[in-house]
Design an enzyme around this catalytic site. Structure first.
Site, PDB file in Angstrom:
ATOM      1  N   TYR A 149       0.823  -1.199   0.000  1.00 29.32           N
ATOM      2  CA  TYR A 149       0.000   0.000   0.000  1.00 29.32           C
ATOM      3  C   TYR A 149       0.862   1.256   0.000  1.00 29.32           C
ATOM      4  CZ  TYR A 149      -3.885  -3.106   0.813  1.00 29.32           C
ATOM      5  OH  TYR A 149      -4.817  -4.102   0.679  1.00 29.32           O
ATOM      6  N   LYS A 244       4.021 -14.269   5.517  1.00 26.95           N
ATOM      7  CA  LYS A 244       4.360 -15.215   4.454  1.00 26.95           C
ATOM      8  C   LYS A 244       5.888 -15.289   4.346  1.00 26.95           C
ATOM      9  CE  LYS A 244       3.105 -18.040   1.161  1.00 26.95           C
ATOM     10  NZ  LYS A 244       2.581 -19.370   1.501  1.00 26.95           N
ATOM     11  N   ASP A 345      -1.301 -18.310   4.549  1.00 25.03           N
ATOM     12  CA  ASP A 345      -2.264 -19.175   3.875  1.00 25.03           C
ATOM     13  C   ASP A 345      -2.927 -20.162   4.838  1.00 25.03           C
ATOM     14  OD1 ASP A 345      -0.064 -20.960   4.112  1.00 25.03           O
ATOM     15  OD2 ASP A 345       0.624 -20.420   2.112  1.00 25.03           O
ATOM     16  N   ASP A 369      -5.615  -7.136   5.104  1.00 24.71           N
ATOM     17  CA  ASP A 369      -6.737  -6.852   4.220  1.00 24.71           C
ATOM     18  C   ASP A 369      -7.502  -8.135   3.914  1.00 24.71           C
ATOM     19  OD1 ASP A 369      -8.432  -5.434   2.616  1.00 24.71           O
ATOM     20  OD2 ASP A 369      -6.935  -4.804   1.165  1.00 24.71           O
TER      21      ASP A 369
END
Length: 496
Positions: A149, A244, A345, A369
């Site tokens: 972002y 991640k 995930d 998000d």
């Protein structure tokens, strides 16, 4: 006398008659705001016996601002949010074309609102796609100012993108090799392969979009520090660092590593990491356990490691027992805040299958998000999900609707105002927890009344069309559909 909220000695000072700026929002925003402000005002009036009152101060952003001033986000709006510290807003349209990517993102970055706070809880009676929505009760701390972002992008085929590709090829040739089609030669090879199976020849330009995402230690520190402080204050059981890092080791992976560092550096006496809990638990169960045996238990692949790798794990066990064995051992760690991490995930799977394992989640911008919207679906949808953007150091905070503007429903008095009503509840609770004199509890009591009113209205099956449709689809014919404004009436009625 109306007066601004101020920050004194790191704590909010909230007067009995605070001035609070608001943006009513675009599309359905005016309908939602009219309903929500009545609920908020009614809660404050009831909690204080009429002694406290919010003085609302409208500021402009979005379509209304553009139509009146020619500017989507006037400087005066930013100045007023800075001056009055705490504000609230409805949904805003993102301008089409160049310039501001998102008005919401612009507000967060201009005011350095580094925490996006998203509580997730279910109200009894709200339709849900999962079997046990009541198990979903968690708070997300999403980093608001970094990641993609605040990223830098170059469009494919532009001179800027080519400069970056040339720099990588010349300076980091091994890394450049990962850019599959970063050269014309690579494209030509693929073209030849296609022609071999009968594909026609075509132009083969180098088309590679380039993007960078910044992730810093200080950005991580203030986000994780805020999440842990909140968890300790609210007596939560755990904080989970979602990342991640198994793929992006020096951005997402660093977020995880730095998060653990913040926990241990600032909150050592009150927290235990997950690996530390394993080590301490093993020794608690068997006081005579050797460091090597303990190491084998915390790392199942220990026997396949090299000698150096084994020595590193044994050293970790010895260091933990030496440093916190006396303060955290003998079961004391069980009553401390647990700091753990989870790959993004698998987290998206486990918030569905094992939601009780999560209390507070701290994560980077993009992961937050995804997670916040996925969790909103479990408790009834984004239409009832509240949100806030906060700088806990300066005290600045904007509470907001988390859904879009839904322009086709504008001025029809139909949509669910729950997101802004509950964002107002968050705002009151924030005002109540900020310190100052004896009025603090009034704001928290007002927040409690809003929750009570929402619980009562929904339990009585007095809901807007979105919930009414879902409830009827599940076979409930007793539900009563009401207008946006009438739902506000029902919430106020059920405050008692």
């Amino acid at each position: 006398m109306p007066s601004p909220i101020t920050m004194q000695s790191g704590r909010l000072n909230v007067p009995a008659n605070p001035i609070i700026p608001f943006i009513e929002g675009d599309g359905t925003g005016p309908d939602i705001w009219r309903a929500s402000v009545r609920v908020i005002d009614a809660a404050v009036h009831k909690a204080s016996g009429g002694k406290y009152q919010i003085h609302w101060h409208e500021v402009l952003a979005g379509e209304k601002a553009f139509n009146k001033t020619g500017n989507w986000l006037p400087d005066a709006t930013i100045d007023d949010f800075k001056k009055y510290l705490v504000g609230i807003k409805g949904p805003l349209t993102t301008p089409i074309g160049g310039g501001i990517r998102s008005l919401n993102v612009a507000l967060r970055q201009l005011l350095d609102l580094y925490v996006c706070l998203r509580p997730v809880r279910w109200f009894k009676g709200v339709p849900s796609p999962v079997k046990r929505p009541q198990d979903c009760d968690m708070v997300i701390f999403r980093e608001n100012t970094e990641d993609i972002y605040a990223g830098i992008e170059m469009a494919a085929g532009t001179p800027e993108a080519q400069k970056v590709l040339d720099f990588l090829q010349q300076t980091f040739p091994k890394d450049f090799a990962k850019v599959r089609f970063g050269t014309k030669a690579a494209g030509d090879a693929w073209q030849s392969a296609l022609q071999a199976i009968g594909s026609p020849a075509r132009d083969n330009p180098v088309q590679v979009g380039i993007g960078f995402k910044p992730v810093s230690y200080l950005g991580t520190e203030r986000l994780v520090h805020s999440a842990i402080s909140f968890a300790l204050k609210e007596k939560k059981k755990s904080v989970t660092l979602v990342h991640k890092g198994n793929i992006m080791k020096f951005t997402e992976g660093s977020f995880k590593d730095w998060g653990y560092k913040v926990a241990v550096q600032f909150f050592r006496a009150q927290v235990v990491t997950e690996r530390e809990s394993w080590i301490l638990g093993n020794r608690d169960a068997n006081p005579g356990l050797s460091a090597e045996a303990n190491a084998k238990m915390i790392d199942p692949g220990y026997d396949m490691m090299t000698a150096d790798q084994k020595a590193k794990i044994v050293k970790e066990v010895e260091a933990v027992l030496a440093s916190i064995g006396s303060t955290h051992g003998d079961g004391k760690w069980k009553s401390m805040l647990l700091i753990k991490d989870s790959i993004a995930d698998i987290t998206l799977q486990q918030v569905l299958t094992r939601p009780k394992d999560f209390d507070v989640i701290a994560c980077m911008n993009l992961n937050g998000d995804y997670l916040s919207d996925a969790l909103a679906a479990q408790i009834g949808g984004i239409g009832i999900a509240p949100g806030a953007n906060i700088n806990y150091v300066s005290g600045h905070a904007i509470f907001e609707a988390t859904h879009g503007t839904a322009p086709k429903y504008a001025n029809l008095d139909q949509v669910n105002p729950g997101s802004v009503i509950l964002s107002g509840e968050m705002m009151l609770r924030y005002m109540g927890g900020g310190g100052g004199s004896g009025g603090d509890k009034i704001w928290s009591d007002a927040a409690d009344l809003i929750i009570k009113g929402m619980d009562g209205a929904i339990s009585a099956k007095t809901v807007t069309y979105d919930f009414e449709r879902l409830m009827k689809a599940e076979g409930d014919t007793s539900v009563k559909k009401v207008k946006c404004s009438e739902f506000a009436d029902a919430v106020i009625k059920h405050m008692g």
